[in-house]
Design an enzyme around this catalytic site. Sequence first.
Site, PDB file in Angstrom:
ATOM      1  N   ASP A 182       0.826  -1.209   0.000  1.00 57.58           N
ATOM      2  CA  ASP A 182       0.000   0.000   0.000  1.00 57.58           C
ATOM      3  C   ASP A 182       0.863   1.264   0.000  1.00 57.58           C
ATOM      4  O   ASP A 182       1.839   1.357   0.748  1.00 57.58           O
ATOM      5  CB  ASP A 182      -0.883   0.050   1.256  1.00 57.58           C
ATOM      6  CG  ASP A 182      -1.755  -1.183   1.436  1.00 57.58           C
ATOM      7  OD1 ASP A 182      -1.302  -2.284   1.091  1.00 57.58           O
ATOM      8  OD2 ASP A 182      -2.882  -1.034   1.928  1.00 57.58           O
ATOM      9  N   HIS A 193      -1.118   4.477  -0.450  1.00 56.09           N
ATOM     10  CA  HIS A 193      -2.135   5.340   0.172  1.00 56.09           C
ATOM     11  C   HIS A 193      -1.854   6.844   0.091  1.00 56.09           C
ATOM     12  O   HIS A 193      -1.879   7.548   1.102  1.00 56.09           O
ATOM     13  CB  HIS A 193      -2.326   4.935   1.638  1.00 56.09           C
ATOM     14  CG  HIS A 193      -3.315   3.823   1.823  1.00 56.09           C
ATOM     15  ND1 HIS A 193      -4.613   3.884   1.375  1.00 56.09           N
ATOM     16  CD2 HIS A 193      -3.188   2.592   2.404  1.00 56.09           C
ATOM     17  CE1 HIS A 193      -5.248   2.760   1.666  1.00 56.09           C
ATOM     18  NE2 HIS A 193      -4.407   1.953   2.282  1.00 56.09           N
ATOM     19  N   ASP A 195      -4.156  -0.322  -3.298  1.00 55.89           N
ATOM     20  CA  ASP A 195      -4.317   0.789  -2.343  1.00 55.89           C
ATOM     21  C   ASP A 195      -3.306   1.903  -2.610  1.00 55.89           C
ATOM     22  O   ASP A 195      -2.516   2.288  -1.757  1.00 55.89           O
ATOM     23  CB  ASP A 195      -4.228   0.291  -0.896  1.00 55.89           C
ATOM     24  CG  ASP A 195      -5.539  -0.331  -0.425  1.00 55.89           C
ATOM     25  OD1 ASP A 195      -6.398  -0.621  -1.282  1.00 55.89           O
ATOM     26  OD2 ASP A 195      -5.714  -0.527   0.787  1.00 55.89           O
ATOM     27  N   ASP A 241      -6.437   7.204  -1.403  1.00 50.88           N
ATOM     28  CA  ASP A 241      -7.183   7.362  -0.144  1.00 50.88           C
ATOM     29  C   ASP A 241      -6.231   7.530   1.042  1.00 50.88           C
ATOM     30  O   ASP A 241      -5.059   7.154   1.002  1.00 50.88           O
ATOM     31  CB  ASP A 241      -8.124   6.182   0.127  1.00 50.88           C
ATOM     32  CG  ASP A 241      -9.400   6.238  -0.706  1.00 50.88           C
ATOM     33  OD1 ASP A 241      -9.753   7.347  -1.168  1.00 50.88           O
ATOM     34  OD2 ASP A 241     -10.038   5.193  -0.882  1.00 50.88           O
ATOM     35  N   ARG A 242      -6.794   8.095   2.120  1.00 49.79           N
ATOM     36  CA  ARG A 242      -6.046   8.373   3.358  1.00 49.79           C
ATOM     37  C   ARG A 242      -5.050   9.523   3.166  1.00 49.79           C
ATOM     38  O   ARG A 242      -5.263  10.616   3.635  1.00 49.79           O
ATOM     39  CB  ARG A 242      -5.311   7.130   3.866  1.00 49.79           C
ATOM     40  CG  ARG A 242      -6.204   5.947   4.154  1.00 49.79           C
ATOM     41  CD  ARG A 242      -6.971   6.140   5.432  1.00 49.79           C
ATOM     42  NE  ARG A 242      -7.689   4.941   5.812  1.00 49.79           N
ATOM     43  CZ  ARG A 242      -8.517   4.879   6.850  1.00 49.79           C
ATOM     44  NH1 ARG A 242      -8.705   5.940   7.599  1.00 49.79           N
ATOM     45  NH2 ARG A 242      -9.145   3.771   7.138  1.00 49.79           N
ATOM     46  N   ASN A 261      -8.563  -2.830  -2.286  1.00 52.42           N
ATOM     47  CA  ASN A 261      -9.937  -2.546  -1.876  1.00 52.42           C
ATOM     48  C   ASN A 261     -10.240  -1.048  -1.898  1.00 52.42           C
ATOM     49  O   ASN A 261     -11.405  -0.644  -1.872  1.00 52.42           O
ATOM     50  CB  ASN A 261     -10.222  -3.122  -0.483  1.00 52.42           C
ATOM     51  CG  ASN A 261      -9.374  -2.510   0.608  1.00 52.42           C
ATOM     52  OD1 ASN A 261      -8.142  -2.566   0.549  1.00 52.42           O
ATOM     53  ND2 ASN A 261     -10.001  -1.922   1.611  1.00 52.42           N
ATOM     54  N   HIS A 262      -9.190  -0.215  -1.962  1.00 51.67           N
ATOM     55  CA  HIS A 262      -9.425   1.233  -2.036  1.00 51.67           C
ATOM     56  C   HIS A 262      -9.486   1.750  -3.471  1.00 51.67           C
ATOM     57  O   HIS A 262      -9.695   2.950  -3.664  1.00 51.67           O
ATOM     58  CB  HIS A 262      -8.370   1.994  -1.233  1.00 51.67           C
ATOM     59  CG  HIS A 262      -8.717   2.078   0.215  1.00 51.67           C
ATOM     60  ND1 HIS A 262      -9.415   3.127   0.771  1.00 51.67           N
ATOM     61  CD2 HIS A 262      -8.485   1.213   1.235  1.00 51.67           C
ATOM     62  CE1 HIS A 262      -9.588   2.922   2.062  1.00 51.67           C
ATOM     63  NE2 HIS A 262      -9.028   1.757   2.371  1.00 51.67           N
ATOM     64  N   HIS A 270      -3.846  -8.236  -3.329  1.00 53.54           N
ATOM     65  CA  HIS A 270      -3.864  -7.195  -2.303  1.00 53.54           C
ATOM     66  C   HIS A 270      -4.297  -7.732  -0.943  1.00 53.54           C
ATOM     67  O   HIS A 270      -3.648  -7.500   0.072  1.00 53.54           O
ATOM     68  CB  HIS A 270      -4.789  -6.054  -2.709  1.00 53.54           C
ATOM     69  CG  HIS A 270      -4.864  -4.983  -1.666  1.00 53.54           C
ATOM     70  ND1 HIS A 270      -3.830  -4.114  -1.413  1.00 53.54           N
ATOM     71  CD2 HIS A 270      -5.837  -4.669  -0.758  1.00 53.54           C
ATOM     72  CE1 HIS A 270      -4.156  -3.300  -0.418  1.00 53.54           C
ATOM     73  NE2 HIS A 270      -5.360  -3.623  -0.005  1.00 53.54           N
ATOM     74  N   ARG A 277     -12.674  -6.707   9.603  1.00 53.56           N
ATOM     75  CA  ARG A 277     -13.051  -5.540   8.799  1.00 53.56           C
ATOM     76  C   ARG A 277     -14.533  -5.497   8.481  1.00 53.56           C
ATOM     77  O   ARG A 277     -15.024  -4.498   7.968  1.00 53.56           O
ATOM     78  CB  ARG A 277     -12.274  -5.549   7.479  1.00 53.56           C
ATOM     79  CG  ARG A 277     -10.766  -5.536   7.648  1.00 53.56           C
ATOM     80  CD  ARG A 277     -10.092  -5.671   6.290  1.00 53.56           C
ATOM     81  NE  ARG A 277      -8.662  -5.896   6.414  1.00 53.56           N
ATOM     82  CZ  ARG A 277      -7.747  -4.924   6.453  1.00 53.56           C
ATOM     83  NH1 ARG A 277      -8.126  -3.666   6.408  1.00 53.56           N
ATOM     84  NH2 ARG A 277      -6.467  -5.219   6.538  1.00 53.56           N
ATOM     85  N   HIS A 296      -2.329  -4.783   2.367  1.00 57.54           N
ATOM     86  CA  HIS A 296      -3.634  -4.593   3.022  1.00 57.54           C
ATOM     87  C   HIS A 296      -3.592  -4.312   4.514  1.00 57.54           C
ATOM     88  O   HIS A 296      -4.573  -3.862   5.072  1.00 57.54           O
ATOM     89  CB  HIS A 296      -4.479  -5.840   2.733  1.00 57.54           C
ATOM     90  CG  HIS A 296      -5.950  -5.732   2.976  1.00 57.54           C
ATOM     91  ND1 HIS A 296      -6.692  -4.600   2.685  1.00 57.54           N
ATOM     92  CD2 HIS A 296      -6.839  -6.631   3.482  1.00 57.54           C
ATOM     93  CE1 HIS A 296      -7.963  -4.819   2.985  1.00 57.54           C
ATOM     94  NE2 HIS A 296      -8.072  -6.043   3.477  1.00 57.54           N
TER      95      HIS A 296
END
Length: 486
Positions: A229, A231, A258, A261-262, A290-291, A339, A387, A414
């Site tokens: 990730d 991010h 990923d 995001d964030r 997943n993002h 991922h 999750r 992840h």
Amino acid sequence: HTHICRVLKKIKMENSVTHKPVNSTQKEKDYENAIKYYSEALDLNPSNAIYYSNRSLAYLRTECYGYALADATKALEIDKNYIKGYYRRATSNMALGKFKAALKDYETVVRVRPNDKDARMKYQECNKIVKQKAFERAIASDETKKSVVDSLDIENMTIEDDYVGPKLEDGKVTLKFMQEMMEWFKDQKKLHRKCAYQILVQVKDVLSKLPSLVEITLKETEKITICGDTHGQYYDLLNIFKLNGLPSETNPYLFNGDFVDRGSFSLEVILTLFGFKLLYPDDFHLLRGNHETDNMNQMYGFEGEVKAKYTAQMFQLFSEVFQWLPLAQCINNKVLVMHGGLFSEDGVTLEDLRKIDRNRQPPDSGPMCDLLWSDPQPQNGRSISKRGVSCQFGPDVTERFLEQNKLDFIVRSHEVKAEGYEVTHSGKCVTVFSAPNYCDQMGNKGAYIHLRGSDLKPEFHQFTAVPHPNVKPMAYANTLMQLGMM
């Protein structure tokens, strides 16, 4: 009673649950301790709604949204009038993209506390999302949805005379363009929208021709770098390239989902990665996380960032492109990279992965969902996901999958790891995470992996976070994700 008091004292509530931690790099540790000590308190007094609610908040802070939802629900089973339980459950459901369920609980909070401004704001925001999604469903038809590409006239987009930034050369990405663009982004400058659209349209075409399971072969003398990730942490991405060299035909990379995001430099990250994909289509690999999905982007910042820096139309095109990202990659028929992780049921084969029709938003269950969302666990068997999506899988699940598919081990991402990586399941499950000091608060290292064709033995390289401009993570996130402390 005395022992419960002693346990609760350990929690250090002033530092870890009801207020921000004194030392932000200890946040993760504080919340993990809070979970541990509230669990001890609940073992002694299992009918205390407040303990469940407070542990729910600690789970929210560590992104264990499934556990947070279960605790909030348990608090309300114990005391249906406990208003914080509704608030926590709503927040958990929002984090999971379950907007209708969240709206119902926000309604309850607002009805009981009509003067609570934070609750009212969250109710209004959630209500807006529910109505927007209902509208989208209403106008959707069975006909093939028109692509944003069809409504673009990129050729006639004008690049103004006062724009002195990087431009594609004859519409093509070159190494010179990539180097100029990375420096341009480093100075917090915006790529011209025409160039951004050119990259997106071209990378959509490249990705759409790939299979859902990409298969590559490394020769004995070749190596590939696998990153987890990122991010939206653009300056840490630049540091990876500084430490490990720029991507090239002789320095291939695989980025394992990923990307966005964030972090608040997600656009810079994704345009850089897409640019390298165009420059080296056979030697620079990207897998979906997943993002790279609409629900996550709506909540965790990427949609807001694209709209702030460009337009809603451009976000729609990003959404289309993300749907074409491959879901898994197999190296030398021996190492499978994805991922999230393995599957909710035994018997899934590589052939099943090849057959996945990935051009969609992920379903709530099944192999595509699992590839993006699942996590390993230390004990055998499977359990409900922390999750709230997919599952957790044990070493026996990993062993059976590898044996059936004649594989040596899996590599996945992840999850934040303190050292940037973790090896579990007797060496058969490797996690790599490449966003150091995640969200400017976790204090974790980042890592990347070298895999060589000669032995396919993972070689780990750790690195620490580098400074970045004073833009906080989640700057573009939906206001509902700025979790209230109610």
